[in-house]
Design an enzyme around this catalytic site. Sequence first.
Site: not given
Ligand code: SF4
Length: 276
Positions: A95, A125, A161, A217, A219, A260
């Site tokens: 990404c 990541e 991120t 997952s 998130n 995801s």
């Molecule tokens: S959540 Fe992760 S993969 Fe999705 S846009 Fe943001 S940085 Fe990129």
Amino acid sequence: MLEVRLAENLGFCYGVKRAIQLAEDSAEPDTRSYTLGPIIHNPQMVARLAEEGIGKIDTLDEISEGTVIVRSHGVGPHVYEKIERKGLGLVDATCPHVRKAQSAAKAFADDGCQVVIVGDRNHPEVQSILEWAGAGAVAVASEAEAEDLPLYGRLGIVSQTTFSGVKFKSIVNKLLDKSSDVRILRTICTATDQRQSAAVKLAGQVECMIVVGGRNSANTTKLAQLCAEKCKTYHIETAAEVCDEWFATIKKIGITAGASTPDWIIKEVYEKCQKK
Ligand code: SF4
């Protein structure tokens, strides 16, 4: 009649959409493609790619030919070197937001800074960012871990991120005491914040929430935790898990999904709830 509402932001983020598109575009009749690790933390999507001829490997040692798809989490420089050494093809679906964190970490390290990544050191990541930052870089995920660090001449800070913006700020506050020369790049992506805010908002307006996404997952699990603070919440992977008894006494239900979770699974859950 049951009212079924979808969160304003849910499902695939930009980076995941892009990675899946790149993976699907890489499928060719005479070359095998493999994602290095699952393309996303969603078993149904991994199975769908397998049907399209895109396999999954856990290490580069498993193959001697074909194309490797680097997923949105990114990888360290040694992986690119090994892909080249082995003569494998490469589709780089890192990404762009993750790439920015990797590049910043490397630039800080090249500039003589101790690099600190605010994030979960076990997340792929963060591991990729650590590798770009070179030996000596560290990851911290709490204020206590930040306090335990020694003093440094120069300090360069980036974030995972998907890290919480509020927690990042609080950890950075502790890190500011560790050096008089601190550089910070807040590499938090808005996709996570948007999904979390939309989920919390909806959870406050309904009697029950369904959070759709892989149980592995992070998130999606976080979305489920946040929703559970507001109302009764079920974390499911597919529409098959939707139970009749959930709807016995409620009139309003909300649905959200992790970054995801494929659209087709969200749609199946939505349609099943609408029939209740
Ligand atoms: S959540 Fe992760 S993969 Fe999705 S846009 Fe943001 S940085 Fe990129």
